[in-house]
Write a protein that holds these residues in place. Structure first.
Motif, PDB file in Angstrom:
ATOM      1  N   PRO A 110       3.653   6.707  51.091  1.00  0.00           N
ATOM      2  CA  PRO A 110       3.692   8.167  50.907  1.00  0.00           C
ATOM      3  C   PRO A 110       2.320   8.845  50.802  1.00  0.00           C
ATOM      4  O   PRO A 110       2.096   9.867  51.451  1.00  0.00           O
ATOM      5  CB  PRO A 110       4.525   8.350  49.641  1.00  0.00           C
ATOM      6  CG  PRO A 110       5.361   7.122  49.566  1.00  0.00           C
ATOM      7  CD  PRO A 110       4.522   6.027  50.134  1.00  0.00           C
ATOM      8  N   ARG A 168       0.905   9.426  54.152  1.00  0.00           N
ATOM      9  CA  ARG A 168       1.542  10.558  54.835  1.00  0.00           C
ATOM     10  C   ARG A 168       0.957  11.867  54.317  1.00  0.00           C
ATOM     11  O   ARG A 168       0.726  12.795  55.074  1.00  0.00           O
ATOM     12  CB  ARG A 168       3.053  10.526  54.626  1.00  0.00           C
ATOM     13  CG  ARG A 168       3.724   9.252  55.098  1.00  0.00           C
ATOM     14  CD  ARG A 168       5.218   9.293  54.861  1.00  0.00           C
ATOM     15  NE  ARG A 168       5.869  10.264  55.728  1.00  0.00           N
ATOM     16  CZ  ARG A 168       6.246  10.000  56.969  1.00  0.00           C
ATOM     17  NH1 ARG A 168       6.046   8.802  57.489  1.00  0.00           N
ATOM     18  NH2 ARG A 168       6.818  10.920  57.706  1.00  0.00           N
ATOM     19  N   ALA A 169       0.720  11.889  52.997  1.00  0.00           N
ATOM     20  CA  ALA A 169       0.206  13.124  52.393  1.00  0.00           C
ATOM     21  C   ALA A 169      -1.187  13.454  52.904  1.00  0.00           C
ATOM     22  O   ALA A 169      -1.547  14.619  53.047  1.00  0.00           O
ATOM     23  CB  ALA A 169       0.193  12.984  50.874  1.00  0.00           C
ATOM     24  N   TRP A 224      -6.590  -3.521  48.649  1.00  0.00           N
ATOM     25  CA  TRP A 224      -5.440  -4.103  47.950  1.00  0.00           C
ATOM     26  C   TRP A 224      -4.268  -3.152  47.936  1.00  0.00           C
ATOM     27  O   TRP A 224      -3.122  -3.534  47.763  1.00  0.00           O
ATOM     28  CB  TRP A 224      -5.818  -4.524  46.538  1.00  0.00           C
ATOM     29  CG  TRP A 224      -6.382  -3.435  45.687  1.00  0.00           C
ATOM     30  CD1 TRP A 224      -7.697  -3.107  45.572  1.00  0.00           C
ATOM     31  CD2 TRP A 224      -5.673  -2.537  44.861  1.00  0.00           C
ATOM     32  NE1 TRP A 224      -7.840  -2.061  44.727  1.00  0.00           N
ATOM     33  CE2 TRP A 224      -6.622  -1.687  44.264  1.00  0.00           C
ATOM     34  CE3 TRP A 224      -4.326  -2.355  44.552  1.00  0.00           C
ATOM     35  CZ2 TRP A 224      -6.267  -0.662  43.391  1.00  0.00           C
ATOM     36  CZ3 TRP A 224      -3.978  -1.342  43.681  1.00  0.00           C
ATOM     37  CH2 TRP A 224      -4.943  -0.516  43.107  1.00  0.00           C
ATOM     38  N   ARG A 254      -8.841  14.113  50.333  1.00  0.00           N
ATOM     39  CA  ARG A 254      -8.736  15.462  50.908  1.00  0.00           C
ATOM     40  C   ARG A 254      -9.791  15.669  51.995  1.00  0.00           C
ATOM     41  O   ARG A 254     -10.853  15.044  51.957  1.00  0.00           O
ATOM     42  CB  ARG A 254      -8.926  16.518  49.820  1.00  0.00           C
ATOM     43  CG  ARG A 254      -7.843  16.516  48.754  1.00  0.00           C
ATOM     44  CD  ARG A 254      -6.551  16.953  49.384  1.00  0.00           C
ATOM     45  NE  ARG A 254      -5.406  16.707  48.519  1.00  0.00           N
ATOM     46  CZ  ARG A 254      -4.767  17.648  47.839  1.00  0.00           C
ATOM     47  NH1 ARG A 254      -5.194  18.887  47.888  1.00  0.00           N
ATOM     48  NH2 ARG A 254      -3.714  17.354  47.134  1.00  0.00           N
ATOM     49  N   ASP A 304      -5.026  10.335  44.402  1.00  0.00           N
ATOM     50  CA  ASP A 304      -3.751  10.503  43.710  1.00  0.00           C
ATOM     51  C   ASP A 304      -3.171   9.176  43.234  1.00  0.00           C
ATOM     52  O   ASP A 304      -3.084   8.895  42.069  1.00  0.00           O
ATOM     53  CB  ASP A 304      -2.727  11.138  44.655  1.00  0.00           C
ATOM     54  CG  ASP A 304      -2.901  12.643  44.703  1.00  0.00           C
ATOM     55  OD1 ASP A 304      -3.813  13.113  44.014  1.00  0.00           O
ATOM     56  OD2 ASP A 304      -2.144  13.299  45.423  1.00  0.00           O
ATOM     57  N   TYR A 305      -2.748   8.381  44.173  1.00  0.00           N
ATOM     58  CA  TYR A 305      -2.155   7.090  43.838  1.00  0.00           C
ATOM     59  C   TYR A 305      -2.103   6.245  45.097  1.00  0.00           C
ATOM     60  O   TYR A 305      -2.342   6.722  46.196  1.00  0.00           O
ATOM     61  CB  TYR A 305      -0.761   7.248  43.257  1.00  0.00           C
ATOM     62  CG  TYR A 305       0.233   7.936  44.148  1.00  0.00           C
ATOM     63  CD1 TYR A 305       1.246   7.224  44.760  1.00  0.00           C
ATOM     64  CD2 TYR A 305       0.159   9.311  44.382  1.00  0.00           C
ATOM     65  CE1 TYR A 305       2.157   7.865  45.571  1.00  0.00           C
ATOM     66  CE2 TYR A 305       1.070   9.954  45.196  1.00  0.00           C
ATOM     67  CZ  TYR A 305       2.070   9.228  45.781  1.00  0.00           C
ATOM     68  OH  TYR A 305       2.969   9.854  46.582  1.00  0.00           O
ATOM     69  N   GLN A 306      -1.793   4.966  44.921  1.00  0.00           N
ATOM     70  CA  GLN A 306      -1.764   4.065  46.055  1.00  0.00           C
ATOM     71  C   GLN A 306      -0.410   3.404  46.189  1.00  0.00           C
ATOM     72  O   GLN A 306       0.360   3.342  45.247  1.00  0.00           O
ATOM     73  CB  GLN A 306      -2.795   2.953  45.856  1.00  0.00           C
ATOM     74  CG  GLN A 306      -4.207   3.421  46.094  1.00  0.00           C
ATOM     75  CD  GLN A 306      -5.170   2.281  45.909  1.00  0.00           C
ATOM     76  OE1 GLN A 306      -5.412   1.875  44.803  1.00  0.00           O
ATOM     77  NE2 GLN A 306      -5.676   1.760  46.992  1.00  0.00           N
ATOM     78  N   SER A 307      -0.158   2.891  47.384  1.00  0.00           N
ATOM     79  CA  SER A 307       1.068   2.131  47.602  1.00  0.00           C
ATOM     80  C   SER A 307       0.693   0.696  47.847  1.00  0.00           C
ATOM     81  O   SER A 307      -0.285   0.421  48.526  1.00  0.00           O
ATOM     82  CB  SER A 307       1.781   2.646  48.836  1.00  0.00           C
ATOM     83  OG  SER A 307       2.450   3.828  48.535  1.00  0.00           O
ATOM     84  N   ILE A 308       1.468  -0.195  47.290  1.00  0.00           N
ATOM     85  CA  ILE A 308       1.235  -1.608  47.601  1.00  0.00           C
ATOM     86  C   ILE A 308       2.546  -2.256  47.979  1.00  0.00           C
ATOM     87  O   ILE A 308       3.613  -1.788  47.590  1.00  0.00           O
ATOM     88  CB  ILE A 308       0.578  -2.380  46.416  1.00  0.00           C
ATOM     89  CG1 ILE A 308       1.342  -2.135  45.122  1.00  0.00           C
ATOM     90  CG2 ILE A 308      -0.858  -2.017  46.276  1.00  0.00           C
ATOM     91  CD1 ILE A 308       0.833  -2.948  43.974  1.00  0.00           C
TER      92      ILE A 308
END
Lengths: 543, 188
Positions: free
Chosen positions: B73, B76-77, B136, B159, B183-187
């Motif tokens: 996500p 995508r952002a 990671w 950004r 913001d945050y990460q996906s793993i």
């Protein structure tokens, strides 16, 4: 016979040596595993690359294998990963540099502990033997000196100016002086000779005090038969009741108890099961990886459960608690928003969603809530459209995304400007009929429900409907007509064969199907646009 | 006298407990990357359009390297932001490269189409490029100066404004002391 025994021994030796030789040259898989065991899986929590099933760990294992094949040593391979990820990638920290402290410190602490323990034992035995020596060698009143050493001097009231009180005070002072002397000697501030001289001097003074105390008239209350000692009346033996030792024991126990409690609390507070793939096992006020405290998390979970049960007062209470513990908790704000929507406070809900979005600008739940309020309550189609477009960009393909697409299509259809742009349909491009309710379900009607009349192209397998009409608080039987003005996607012609269905939705939300919603299909389906008397009976109830 | 002993114990135990507490506050993954201000690992990326791109060939240009996946996500952002930034610098001596990690070709292409990404993108089949850059979680972005040195690393969504300012710094070989966090990460 001897030769046979020798042969058997030889055979056994050869047999036992073979597996050892085989183990001495591990194959590539074993060597890969061995190195992978020492590497941390970078996307997991406390799992080695060897044990993790993740794709990342698989790739890391492949790299280890490849590098082994290329002739690199295990050290070189580990160094490669350290140069990319830093030392934390090693499950076993290095034994050089700053990390060496991690290896040395525990042993150093153990050694220090041992030295301290030995020191205590030595002091204890030493003080006992010196006391014995002093007792034996002292030429002046050895018995009294010995009693002085084991005597506890009850400290009398400061206002008590009697001779006994003065002597007791002096005795206490001498005991303190002796303890200080002992400490100074143990810490190496005094030579052994000085120590013995000073100690002897204090003990002699102590013996005199004991003697003087013994010569005073007896004090019946303080005296018990088993404590009677020659020449001393109010004497107690230190071996049975020494308050200083008791104090040490209590303090030690309290410290151990507090330490255990603190450790227990710290561990349980900082370690928890991961709730999502973005979560960490240690997340909390201790790790600082998430802003929410454990209180906030517990309250949030409680609130979500209450929300699920539709127990809104409890949910509000829990979310308020969560927000008190963590005022920036986006999830709690978003849930508050949904509760406010349900209660009909659109403005309050918008504020709650805005708060959620101010801490997490792309928080899907808050975006959805804000979009729905703008669309359904505020009729701010442009605003809602912008929000849903933003949401559409973030949410990966799937059911949720389809739902967003559907709502977006509805919003686009609802924009008055866009509706006008659609070519005005001919009067005949309509479908009309009557909607009634099955008499058996008459009692199930919710007076606040909204009716949705939906037209889908007969050939379409799924996706958004062709046209939808919403009627708030309908009265049955109800006459309806659907036309080009109800088409959802701009530019789509309201033509061809269509299926007509109707749904009486309790929460007036077309995107959700709740229990108790009534629905029905037209018996004439599929019908050609232009057909009349396309009647629908609401005869199904959503369980 | 007991107070002296207590003080001694406190002096020994205090720092040990302090060190423990400090350890609890750290997430090792966010400890600054050892790659900052170091030479960027060389790689050759097979692009989705059939071509190839080699980092060594880009010497003399500032490079923005972004690791992403279609299922993530925050990727995508940030996708539109990255494309917007690219549109602003594409005529300068700068290159943007996207590297898809742990993704299928089909989903990656769908993603590129959806967000109208025009800068070169390819897939890291074996995950080697990802490991070489110590990734990671995704998205992760790297800025490489014309001499091939990493000047800045950003974990999580980024950004357009930050991309533009950091690529500008990379062009001038200004290395940041610390990596950035989005913001945050996906793993996975």
């Amino acid at each position: 016979m001897f030769l046979r025994i020798l042969l058997v021994v030889y055979v056994l030796f050869v047999l036992s040596i073979q597996p050892l030789a085989a183990a001495g040259a591990p194959d590539l898989d074993d060597r890969t595993r061995e190195i992978a065991t020492e590497l941390r899986c970078v996307v997991c929590q406390n799992l080695s690359v060897a044990d993790s099933p993740s794709e990342m760990a698989q790739q890391m294992r492949a790299i280890v294998r490849e590098q082994l094949q290329a002739g690199k040593t295990p050290e070189q391979i580990k160094e490669f990963f350290v140069s990319r990820y830093g030392e934390w990638v090693l499950l076993k920290p290095k034994t050089t540099g700053f990390s060496a402290l991690l290896w040395i410190l525990p042993y150093a602490a153990l050694l220090l502990g041992l030295i301290a323990a030995l020191g205590f034992i030595w002091r204890w035995t030493k003080s006992k033997s010196t006391r014995e020596q002093a007792g034996n060698s002292s030429s002046v009143a050895p018995e009294l000196q010995n009693h002085f050493l084991t005597q506890e001097f009850a400290q009398p009231n400061l206002e008590d100016s009697s001779l006994r009180a003065k002597l007791l005070r002096e005795g206490g002072r001498l005991k303190d002086e002796l303890s200080d002397l002992e400490f100074d000697f143990q810490s190496g501030k005094l030579s052994e000779a000085d120590y013995h001289t000073l100690k002897h001097e204090i003990e002699t003074r102590g013996a005199i005090v004991m003697q003087q105390l013994g010569s005073l008239p007896a004090e019946p209350i303080a005296q018990t038969p088993d404590q009677k000692l020659p020449g001393v009346t109010a004497a107690k033996t230190a071996s049975t009741h020494n308050p200083f030792q008791r104090w040490q024991l209590i303090a030690g126990s309290v410290f151990l108890l507090l330490f255990g409690l603190a450790l227990g609390v710290m561990l349980t507070q900082s370690i928890r099961p991961r709730t999502s793939e973005n979560d960490t096992m240690t997340g909390d006020f201790m790790t600082g990886t998430t802003p929410s405290t454990s209180n906030a998390r517990a309250a949030l979970d409680e609130g979500k459960q209450a929300f699920g049960r539709q127990d809104f007062p409890k949910a509000i209470e829990a979310f308020k608690k969560a927000l008190a513990a963590d005022p920036n908790n986006a999830e709690a704000h978003a849930y508050m928003g949904f509760i406010l929507v349900r209660a009909g406070h659109g403005d309050g809900a918008l504020m709650a969603f805005d708060k959620a979005l101010s801490t997490a600008p792309n928080f899907p739940m808050a975006l959805w809530g804000r979009g729905m309020v703008l669309y359904q309550e505020k009729k701010d189609y442009a605003g809602a459209r912008e929000i849903f477009e933003r949401l559409l960009a973030i949410v990966p393909p799937g059911e949720e995304r389809n739902e967003i697409t559907k709502v977006l299509a509805e919003i686009r259809a609802a924009v008055p400007g866009e509706k006008k742009q659609a070519p005005a349909p001919a009067g005949s491009a309509q479908v009309s009929g009557k909607i009634t309710i099955d008499p058996k379900l008459q009692a199930k009607i919710d007076p606040n429900a909204a009716l949705f009349i939906i037209a889908r192209s007969a050939g379409a397998a799924g996706g958004p409907p062709l046209a939808v009409k919403k009627i708030e608080q309908p009265v049955f039987p109800l006459s309806y007509s659907l036309g080009q003005e109800n088409v959802m996607m701009q530019g789509m012609p309201f033509a061809g064969k269509i299926n007509i269905t109707a749904r009486l939705d309790k929460d007036s939300n077309p995107t959700t199907r709740g229990p108790g919603d009534l629905s029905g299909d037209s018996r004439n389906n599929p019908v050609e646009v232009g057909a009349k008397n396309v009647d629908v009976v609401l005869n199904q109830i959503n369980p | 006298m007991p107070w002296r002993r207590l003080l001694l114990i406190a002096l020994i135990l205090g720092p040990i407990l302090g060190l423990l507490a400090f350890g609890f506050t750290r997430d090792a993954r966010y400890i600054t990357s050892p790659l900052l201000a170091k030479p960027a690992a060389p790689f050759t990326l097979k692009l989705f359009d059939g071509g190839k791109i080699t980092l060594a060939d880009l010497r003399g240009k500032a490079v923005f390297l972004n690791f992403w996946a279609s299922w993530c996500p925050p990727c995508r952002a940030e996708a539109k932001e990255l494309e917007a930034a690219w549109q602003k610098v594409k005529d300068k001596n700068m290159v943007f490269i996207g590297v898809a990690l742990q993704d299928t070709d089909e989903n990656s292409l769908e993603f590129l189409k959806e967000f109208g990404v025009t800068y070169p993108n390819g897939k890291d089949e074996s995950g080697k490029i990802g490991v070489d850059y110590g990734t990671w979680g995704i998205p992760e972005s790297f800025f490489i100066d014309p001499q091939g040195r990493i000047t800045y690393k950003h974990v999580g969504g980024i950004r357009a404004a930050l991309v533009l300012s950091k690529i500008d710094e990379a062009a001038k070989s200004i290395a940041s002391a610390q990596e950035g966090k989005g913001d945050y990460q996906s793993i996975r």
